[in-house]
Design a protein around this motif. Structure first.
Motif, PDB file in Angstrom:
ATOM      1  N   ASN A 124      58.339   0.579 -94.818  1.00 19.00           N
ATOM      2  CA  ASN A 124      58.205   1.720 -96.218  1.00 19.00           C
ATOM      3  C   ASN A 124      57.321   2.913 -95.481  1.00 19.00           C
ATOM      4  O   ASN A 124      57.485   3.632 -96.104  1.00 19.00           O
ATOM      5  N   PHE A 125      56.242   2.552 -94.917  1.00 19.14           N
ATOM      6  CA  PHE A 125      55.457   3.446 -94.441  1.00 19.14           C
ATOM      7  C   PHE A 125      56.022   4.581 -93.498  1.00 19.14           C
ATOM      8  O   PHE A 125      55.671   5.720 -93.218  1.00 19.14           O
ATOM      9  N   VAL A 126      56.644   4.017 -92.418  1.00 17.18           N
ATOM     10  CA  VAL A 126      57.289   4.780 -91.379  1.00 17.18           C
ATOM     11  C   VAL A 126      58.227   5.739 -92.065  1.00 17.18           C
ATOM     12  O   VAL A 126      58.063   6.929 -91.537  1.00 17.18           O
ATOM     13  N   GLY A 151      58.858   1.590-106.307  1.00 18.54           N
ATOM     14  CA  GLY A 151      59.486   1.130-105.145  1.00 18.54           C
ATOM     15  C   GLY A 151      58.685   0.776-103.901  1.00 18.54           C
ATOM     16  O   GLY A 151      57.357   1.552-103.918  1.00 18.54           O
ATOM     17  N   GLY A 152      58.975   0.284-103.014  1.00 19.14           N
ATOM     18  CA  GLY A 152      58.240   0.194-101.797  1.00 19.14           C
ATOM     19  C   GLY A 152      57.933   1.418-100.979  1.00 19.14           C
ATOM     20  O   GLY A 152      56.820   1.799-100.558  1.00 19.14           O
ATOM     21  N   VAL A 153      59.104   2.139-100.918  1.00 19.70           N
ATOM     22  CA  VAL A 153      58.719   3.425-100.060  1.00 19.70           C
ATOM     23  C   VAL A 153      58.043   4.591-100.995  1.00 19.70           C
ATOM     24  O   VAL A 153      57.244   5.091-100.611  1.00 19.70           O
ATOM     25  N   GLY A 154      58.706   4.433-102.166  1.00 14.99           N
ATOM     26  CA  GLY A 154      58.055   5.511-103.301  1.00 14.99           C
ATOM     27  C   GLY A 154      56.315   5.223-103.387  1.00 14.99           C
ATOM     28  O   GLY A 154      55.722   6.105-103.539  1.00 14.99           O
ATOM     29  N   GLY A 155      56.099   3.914-103.373  1.00 16.80           N
ATOM     30  CA  GLY A 155      54.755   3.593-103.167  1.00 16.80           C
ATOM     31  C   GLY A 155      54.274   4.122-102.023  1.00 16.80           C
ATOM     32  O   GLY A 155      52.972   4.655-102.306  1.00 16.80           O
ATOM     33  N   ALA A 156      54.605   3.863-100.862  1.00 13.63           N
ATOM     34  CA  ALA A 156      54.115   4.560 -99.558  1.00 13.63           C
ATOM     35  C   ALA A 156      54.007   5.787 -99.622  1.00 13.63           C
ATOM     36  O   ALA A 156      52.976   6.588 -99.258  1.00 13.63           O
ATOM     37  N   VAL A 157      54.916   6.564-100.387  1.00  9.30           N
ATOM     38  CA  VAL A 157      54.768   8.028-100.518  1.00  9.30           C
ATOM     39  C   VAL A 157      53.733   8.486-101.136  1.00  9.30           C
ATOM     40  O   VAL A 157      52.909   9.436-100.970  1.00  9.30           O
ATOM     41  N   ARG A 275      53.491   5.693 -82.671  1.00  8.51           N
ATOM     42  CA  ARG A 275      53.005   6.946 -83.306  1.00  8.51           C
ATOM     43  C   ARG A 275      52.700   6.843 -84.543  1.00  8.51           C
ATOM     44  O   ARG A 275      51.421   7.147 -84.999  1.00  8.51           O
ATOM     45  N   LEU A 276      53.534   6.631 -85.459  1.00  2.76           N
ATOM     46  CA  LEU A 276      53.487   6.728 -87.001  1.00  2.76           C
ATOM     47  C   LEU A 276      52.530   5.289 -87.259  1.00  2.76           C
ATOM     48  O   LEU A 276      51.883   5.763 -88.050  1.00  2.76           O
ATOM     49  N   MET A 277      52.746   4.164 -86.853  1.00  2.00           N
ATOM     50  CA  MET A 277      52.068   3.220 -86.946  1.00  2.00           C
ATOM     51  C   MET A 277      50.523   3.280 -86.758  1.00  2.00           C
ATOM     52  O   MET A 277      49.663   2.839 -87.552  1.00  2.00           O
ATOM     53  N   GLN A 278      50.263   3.889 -85.739  1.00  2.66           N
ATOM     54  CA  GLN A 278      48.959   4.237 -85.546  1.00  2.66           C
ATOM     55  C   GLN A 278      48.287   5.411 -86.514  1.00  2.66           C
ATOM     56  O   GLN A 278      47.054   4.977 -86.807  1.00  2.66           O
ATOM     57  N   ALA A 279      49.058   6.278 -86.829  1.00  6.54           N
ATOM     58  CA  ALA A 279      48.517   7.141 -87.981  1.00  6.54           C
ATOM     59  C   ALA A 279      48.231   6.306 -89.321  1.00  6.54           C
ATOM     60  O   ALA A 279      47.262   6.553 -89.970  1.00  6.54           O
TER      61      ALA A 279
END
Length: 322
Positions: A124-126, A151-157, A275-279
């Motif tokens: 979701n966050f990536v 949703g999961g992606v929308g919530g991450a956004v 890289r994205l997971m680190q951010a």
């Protein structure tokens, strides 16, 4: 070790709970004991045969959180997390007691998350980060409309957009729970229906539309997404729900100078995703993001049931805890 494995495509009942050899490691890899691994809709689709790149037999699963048991001395005993569009597809995935991970993909898990929570973040966050930060380049002071905010992606956004200092318009068929991570961050909610574009443009300062639209629904929502974008606005698409082919007015599109962006996190392997997971980890460590609510937990031996729950659209995050 124990693992879920499939040798043919189909419904979740093709998954076997099997005894397999632990993956061997070399100087460039590490062995991670999996403590949590979420089940995503893409995992269910993978088992069903929706991804041509998948090779069989295969252990599925993209997201994980666990502890390094073998590998470089500096990493042994460290809590790590990750995700990737290759694991579970062309390399064995996370729905097992152990997973082999390239050393270059190792990322420290945020201390404030337990393993189940950490394992429900990756996909979701990536894709949210990829679309919002890397592609749309959303920045402070801009307004973003999130279709599928509940949703999961929308919530991450919504969480990422809020951390960037943006105004957030949440759009969904049902109101977003005000106590949820997304609900606490949206500035206005608009129902998804035939009046969505007019309703958003009636909000203060949005007569000309929004700077960025993140459409996590696609297909049936595509024309709405285009209609929400202001001149030179950016529209991010990640799905094609219910309709793969879409129609739109090309003249309106180019007169508006709209930028249309596709974001596919499955193209990022576990190393590229690091890289994205680190951010994202920094966001959790700095208190900018909220932990997900885990609605359903299953043992690895109950893997079929976990997949069936996701396939049936059971609300909330589903996690396997080996």
């Amino acid at each position: 070790m124990k693992a879920l494995r499939f040798s043919r495509h189909g419904a979740p009942d093709v998954l076997e709970y099997a005894e397999v050899e632990p993956p061997p490691i070399d100087a460039d890899s590490a062995l991670v004991r999996v403590h949590g691994a979420s089940v995503n809709p893409s995992d269910v689709k993978n088992v069903a045969g929706h991804f041509a790149q998948t090779t069989l037999p295969r252990i599925p699963g993209r997201d994980f959180s666990g502890v390094v048991e073998q590998g470089p001395l500096a990493w042994r005993g460290k809590e790590v997390w990750g995700t990737g569009g290759d694991i579970g597809f062309v390399r064995d995935g996370t729905h097992a007691e152990y997973i082999r991970v390239p050393v270059a993909a190792l990322v420290r898990k945020p201390a404030g998350l337990d393993h189940a929570q950490a394992s429900a973040i990756g996909v979701n966050f990536v894709v949210a980060w990829l679309g919002v930060v890397d592609y749309a380049q959303l920045h402070a002071g801009e307004t973003i409309a999130v279709i599928g905010a509940g949703g999961g992606v929308g919530g991450a956004v919504t969480q990422i957009a809020k951390s960037l200092g943006c105004r957030i318009i949440g759009i969904d068929r049902q109101p977003v729970d005000a106590s949820s991570p997304a609900g606490k961050r949206i500035h206005a909610f608009v129902p998804f229906d035939t009046h969505t574009v007019a309703a958003v443009r009636s909000l203060d300062g949005l007569a000309d539309g929004v700077d960025v639209v993140f459409d996590s629904v696609g297909g049936i929502a595509f024309e709405t997404a285009l209609g929400l974008a202001k001149r030179r606005g950016r529209v991010v698409e990640i799905s094609a729900t219910a309709r793969r082919r879409v129609d739109f007015d090309l003249i309106d599109f180019y007169h508006n100078e709209t930028q249309l962006l596709g974001a596919d996190s499955a193209k990022l392997g576990v190393v590229a995703s690091a890289r994205l997971m680190q951010a994202v980890a920094r966001g959790f460590d700095n208190g900018k993001f909220d932990a997900p609510v885990i609605a359903h937990r299953y043992a690895l031996s109950q893997g079929r049931q976990a997949y069936e729950a996701v396939a049936e659209g059971t609300p909330g995050r589903v996690v396997i805890e080996p």
